[in-house]
Motif scaffolding. Sequence first.
Motif, PDB file in Angstrom:
ATOM      1  N   THR A 114       0.801  -1.232   0.000  1.00  0.00           N
ATOM      2  CA  THR A 114       0.000   0.000   0.000  1.00  0.00           C
ATOM      3  C   THR A 114       0.826   1.271   0.000  1.00  0.00           C
ATOM      4  OG1 THR A 114      -0.184  -0.053   2.428  1.00  0.00           O
ATOM      5  CG2 THR A 114      -1.931  -1.126   1.152  1.00  0.00           C
ATOM      6  N   ARG A 115       2.047   1.242   0.553  1.00  0.00           N
ATOM      7  CA  ARG A 115       2.807   2.488   0.715  1.00  0.00           C
ATOM      8  C   ARG A 115       4.222   2.427   0.139  1.00  0.00           C
ATOM      9  NH1 ARG A 115       0.312   6.143   3.510  1.00  0.00           N
ATOM     10  NH2 ARG A 115       2.250   7.313   3.774  1.00  0.00           N
ATOM     11  N   GLY A 116       4.533   1.375  -0.571  1.00  0.00           N
ATOM     12  CA  GLY A 116       5.902   1.187  -1.053  1.00  0.00           C
ATOM     13  C   GLY A 116       6.348   2.178  -2.106  1.00  0.00           C
ATOM     14  N   LEU A 117       5.407   2.819  -2.810  1.00  0.00           N
ATOM     15  CA  LEU A 117       5.762   3.742  -3.892  1.00  0.00           C
ATOM     16  C   LEU A 117       5.402   5.193  -3.564  1.00  0.00           C
ATOM     17  CD1 LEU A 117       4.435   1.574  -6.873  1.00  0.00           C
ATOM     18  CD2 LEU A 117       6.774   1.648  -5.965  1.00  0.00           C
ATOM     19  N   CYS A 118       5.153   5.501  -2.300  1.00  0.00           N
ATOM     20  CA  CYS A 118       4.628   6.821  -1.939  1.00  0.00           C
ATOM     21  C   CYS A 118       5.577   7.955  -2.314  1.00  0.00           C
ATOM     22  CB  CYS A 118       4.311   6.881  -0.450  1.00  0.00           C
ATOM     23  SG  CYS A 118       2.783   6.017  -0.009  1.00  0.00           S
ATOM     24  N   ALA A 119       6.868   7.782  -2.110  1.00  0.00           N
ATOM     25  CA  ALA A 119       7.807   8.871  -2.425  1.00  0.00           C
ATOM     26  C   ALA A 119       7.749   9.216  -3.907  1.00  0.00           C
ATOM     27  CB  ALA A 119       9.221   8.469  -2.013  1.00  0.00           C
ATOM     28  N   LEU A 176      -6.905 -18.280   4.392  1.00  0.00           N
ATOM     29  CA  LEU A 176      -5.623 -18.215   3.690  1.00  0.00           C
ATOM     30  C   LEU A 176      -5.703 -17.072   2.666  1.00  0.00           C
ATOM     31  CD1 LEU A 176      -5.229 -22.039   3.203  1.00  0.00           C
ATOM     32  CD2 LEU A 176      -3.611 -20.611   4.478  1.00  0.00           C
ATOM     33  N   PRO A 177      -5.471 -15.838   3.092  1.00  0.00           N
ATOM     34  CA  PRO A 177      -5.753 -14.699   2.211  1.00  0.00           C
ATOM     35  C   PRO A 177      -4.725 -14.428   1.135  1.00  0.00           C
ATOM     36  CG  PRO A 177      -4.957 -13.924   4.327  1.00  0.00           C
ATOM     37  CD  PRO A 177      -5.112 -15.416   4.450  1.00  0.00           C
ATOM     38  N   GLY A 178      -3.419 -14.566   1.442  1.00  0.00           N
ATOM     39  CA  GLY A 178      -2.388 -14.215   0.471  1.00  0.00           C
ATOM     40  C   GLY A 178      -1.267 -13.417   1.107  1.00  0.00           C
ATOM     41  N   PRO A 179      -0.662 -12.475   0.374  1.00  0.00           N
ATOM     42  CA  PRO A 179       0.481 -11.709   0.890  1.00  0.00           C
ATOM     43  C   PRO A 179       0.048 -10.746   2.006  1.00  0.00           C
ATOM     44  CG  PRO A 179       0.320 -11.555  -1.508  1.00  0.00           C
ATOM     45  CD  PRO A 179      -0.959 -12.130  -1.025  1.00  0.00           C
ATOM     46  N   GLN A 180       0.785 -10.746   3.098  1.00  0.00           N
ATOM     47  CA  GLN A 180       0.345 -10.040   4.295  1.00  0.00           C
ATOM     48  C   GLN A 180       0.203  -8.536   4.103  1.00  0.00           C
ATOM     49  OE1 GLN A 180       2.718 -10.896   7.756  1.00  0.00           O
ATOM     50  NE2 GLN A 180       1.140 -10.208   9.146  1.00  0.00           N
ATOM     51  N   ASP A 181       1.064  -7.895   3.319  1.00  0.00           N
ATOM     52  CA  ASP A 181       1.062  -6.441   3.223  1.00  0.00           C
ATOM     53  C   ASP A 181       0.328  -5.903   2.002  1.00  0.00           C
ATOM     54  OD1 ASP A 181       2.567  -6.169   5.571  1.00  0.00           O
ATOM     55  OD2 ASP A 181       4.451  -6.436   4.481  1.00  0.00           O
ATOM     56  N   ALA A 182      -0.252  -6.780   1.199  1.00  0.00           N
ATOM     57  CA  ALA A 182      -0.992  -6.307   0.029  1.00  0.00           C
ATOM     58  C   ALA A 182      -2.265  -5.610   0.469  1.00  0.00           C
ATOM     59  CB  ALA A 182      -1.324  -7.479  -0.894  1.00  0.00           C
ATOM     60  N   VAL A 185      -5.443  -7.730   0.611  1.00  0.00           N
ATOM     61  CA  VAL A 185      -5.493  -8.661   1.737  1.00  0.00           C
ATOM     62  C   VAL A 185      -5.889  -7.924   3.014  1.00  0.00           C
ATOM     63  CG1 VAL A 185      -4.111 -10.181   3.215  1.00  0.00           C
ATOM     64  CG2 VAL A 185      -3.880 -10.302   0.724  1.00  0.00           C
ATOM     65  N   LEU A 186      -5.312  -6.761   3.242  1.00  0.00           N
ATOM     66  CA  LEU A 186      -5.687  -5.957   4.401  1.00  0.00           C
ATOM     67  C   LEU A 186      -7.177  -5.632   4.371  1.00  0.00           C
ATOM     68  CD1 LEU A 186      -2.640  -3.500   4.443  1.00  0.00           C
ATOM     69  CD2 LEU A 186      -3.016  -5.471   5.948  1.00  0.00           C
ATOM     70  N   ASP A 187      -7.687  -5.305   3.177  1.00  0.00           N
ATOM     71  CA  ASP A 187      -9.108  -4.987   3.046  1.00  0.00           C
ATOM     72  C   ASP A 187      -9.972  -6.219   3.299  1.00  0.00           C
ATOM     73  OD1 ASP A 187      -8.480  -2.384   2.457  1.00  0.00           O
ATOM     74  OD2 ASP A 187      -8.570  -2.661   0.291  1.00  0.00           O
ATOM     75  N   ALA A 188      -9.551  -7.367   2.775  1.00  0.00           N
ATOM     76  CA  ALA A 188     -10.313  -8.596   2.993  1.00  0.00           C
ATOM     77  C   ALA A 188     -10.388  -8.935   4.478  1.00  0.00           C
ATOM     78  CB  ALA A 188      -9.686  -9.751   2.211  1.00  0.00           C
ATOM     79  N   GLU A 189      -9.287  -8.757   5.184  1.00  0.00           N
ATOM     80  CA  GLU A 189      -9.298  -9.053   6.616  1.00  0.00           C
ATOM     81  C   GLU A 189     -10.171  -8.058   7.373  1.00  0.00           C
ATOM     82  OE1 GLU A 189      -5.062  -9.764   7.694  1.00  0.00           O
ATOM     83  OE2 GLU A 189      -5.754 -11.853   7.496  1.00  0.00           O
ATOM     84  N   ARG A 190     -10.196  -6.812   6.909  1.00  0.00           N
ATOM     85  CA  ARG A 190     -11.119  -5.840   7.504  1.00  0.00           C
ATOM     86  C   ARG A 190     -12.564  -6.285   7.305  1.00  0.00           C
ATOM     87  NH1 ARG A 190     -13.416  -1.684   4.764  1.00  0.00           N
ATOM     88  NH2 ARG A 190     -11.802  -1.734   3.142  1.00  0.00           N
ATOM     89  N   GLY A 191     -12.869  -6.785   6.108  1.00  0.00           N
ATOM     90  CA  GLY A 191     -14.225  -7.245   5.841  1.00  0.00           C
ATOM     91  C   GLY A 191     -14.642  -8.384   6.752  1.00  0.00           C
ATOM     92  N   LEU A 192     -13.728  -9.332   6.975  1.00  0.00           N
ATOM     93  CA  LEU A 192     -14.045 -10.436   7.884  1.00  0.00           C
ATOM     94  C   LEU A 192     -14.251  -9.932   9.307  1.00  0.00           C
ATOM     95  CD1 LEU A 192     -11.774 -13.464   6.907  1.00  0.00           C
ATOM     96  CD2 LEU A 192     -14.137 -13.008   6.257  1.00  0.00           C
ATOM     97  N   ALA A 193     -13.398  -9.000   9.732  1.00  0.00           N
ATOM     98  CA  ALA A 193     -13.491  -8.490  11.098  1.00  0.00           C
ATOM     99  C   ALA A 193     -14.782  -7.715  11.316  1.00  0.00           C
ATOM    100  CB  ALA A 193     -12.285  -7.596  11.399  1.00  0.00           C
ATOM    101  N   VAL A 204     -10.003 -19.457  11.528  1.00  0.00           N
ATOM    102  CA  VAL A 204      -8.717 -20.058  11.894  1.00  0.00           C
ATOM    103  C   VAL A 204      -7.696 -19.614  10.859  1.00  0.00           C
ATOM    104  CG1 VAL A 204      -7.462 -22.197  12.317  1.00  0.00           C
ATOM    105  CG2 VAL A 204      -9.915 -22.051  12.882  1.00  0.00           C
ATOM    106  N   THR A 205      -6.742 -18.800  11.275  1.00  0.00           N
ATOM    107  CA  THR A 205      -5.766 -18.247  10.340  1.00  0.00           C
ATOM    108  C   THR A 205      -4.754 -19.302   9.911  1.00  0.00           C
ATOM    109  OG1 THR A 205      -5.992 -16.053  11.323  1.00  0.00           O
ATOM    110  CG2 THR A 205      -4.035 -16.456  10.003  1.00  0.00           C
ATOM    111  N   GLY A 206      -4.534 -19.392   8.597  1.00  0.00           N
ATOM    112  CA  GLY A 206      -3.610 -20.387   8.070  1.00  0.00           C
ATOM    113  C   GLY A 206      -2.275 -19.818   7.636  1.00  0.00           C
ATOM    114  N   GLY A 207      -2.085 -18.502   7.756  1.00  0.00           N
ATOM    115  CA  GLY A 207      -0.814 -17.894   7.410  1.00  0.00           C
ATOM    116  C   GLY A 207      -0.870 -17.127   6.096  1.00  0.00           C
ATOM    117  N   TYR A 208       0.222 -16.416   5.831  1.00  0.00           N
ATOM    118  CA  TYR A 208       0.322 -15.543   4.671  1.00  0.00           C
ATOM    119  C   TYR A 208       1.440 -16.028   3.753  1.00  0.00           C
ATOM    120  CZ  TYR A 208      -2.258 -12.480   7.851  1.00  0.00           C
ATOM    121  OH  TYR A 208      -3.178 -11.963   8.720  1.00  0.00           O
ATOM    122  N   GLY A 209       1.333 -15.673   2.480  1.00  0.00           N
ATOM    123  CA  GLY A 209       2.390 -16.029   1.544  1.00  0.00           C
ATOM    124  C   GLY A 209       2.067 -15.566   0.145  1.00  0.00           C
TER     125      GLY A 209
END
Length: 344
Positions: A114-119, A176-182, A185-193, A204-209
């Motif tokens: 989300t923020r890797g290209l901000c500069a 099992l959503p996918g890459p942790q910092d994408a 994925v952050l939005d999907a986890e917000r939706g579940l929460a 039950v969280t299965g991890g990121y990758g």
Amino acid sequence: MRTFCALLLSFLVVVPVRATEWFPLPVNIDGREASYRPLTAASKPWRICALLPHGMDRYWWGVAWGLDEESRRQGVHLGVYEAGGYQHAAMQKAQLARCIQLAADAYVIAAINTRGLCAELDELARRRVPVIDLVNRIECPGVTARSQVDFAEMARAALNYILEHSEGRPVRVGWLPGPQDAGWVLDAERGLAEASVEGRVVVVTGGYGPVDRSSQAVLVRRLLAREPQLDYILGNAEAAAFAGQLVRTGGQRYKAQVVSLYATERVLEAIADGTVLAAPTDSPVIQARVAVDLAVRALEGKGMPERVSPRIEVIDKRSLGRFDISHLMPPSGHWMIRQELPEQ
């Protein structure tokens, strides 16, 4: 069933899709339902740089194809760069630097994080160069407009399908959503929460990758080894497709049924053969087409929204035959498009 799916996936070869057939299209524009119509053509051959996270599956092949088709229709030049995976943020940064060196007129970016290209985007914003956020979500102030579906809504659509399928009984769902910092994925986890499940779902969280098959296969195996009695698995497309196969061949060891967080060709095949129950789709080809149109609108100072989102559709075996596959993937025979932005 494989024959049925092969016929479905070859539909676009039998009935070619012309570039003008994708619109008008029902979408959500800045929070309101509307019908989207792109510009007829650009006023000049603008040069647009598109950055994608990878080209390993037909989801991103479809995005690249949609970008290329709309660029051709509007008469603009397009460079398409893919970084090789979500673990290659440095490559995407280097590809952005390459397009800046080539002085692209506008950028369409599906960011790795989300923020890797901000500069870099801050500098483009100071120079008033349009940047369109495509699919993945960017949290930088330099974004001009967005063509994307909220993956919180995608996750809620998938979870609602599980709740309906389970007929109200309490269930344990492997995640099992996918890459942790994408961003998606952050939005999907917000939706579940944020989903109101009233104690009916234990996640039950299965991890990121990374979302390649080998990485997700390891996570699926680990999750099922630890939790063999899960009721459902909800995961990214590669995790879902692999989990469906593993559950089918696992005999009585597993009882989980599988829902994918989003649709790809592999997931449609799995829905057709019954190893995956369903998947919502965010219509990535349409998002790509809209992104090009937004870039041209920004360059030409024409009226444009802040955000355009195709409507989410949930695909299962009953609805598979009615789904317009041209919203999801390129026609059969089209592969990933990678091309350098033409020099001025």
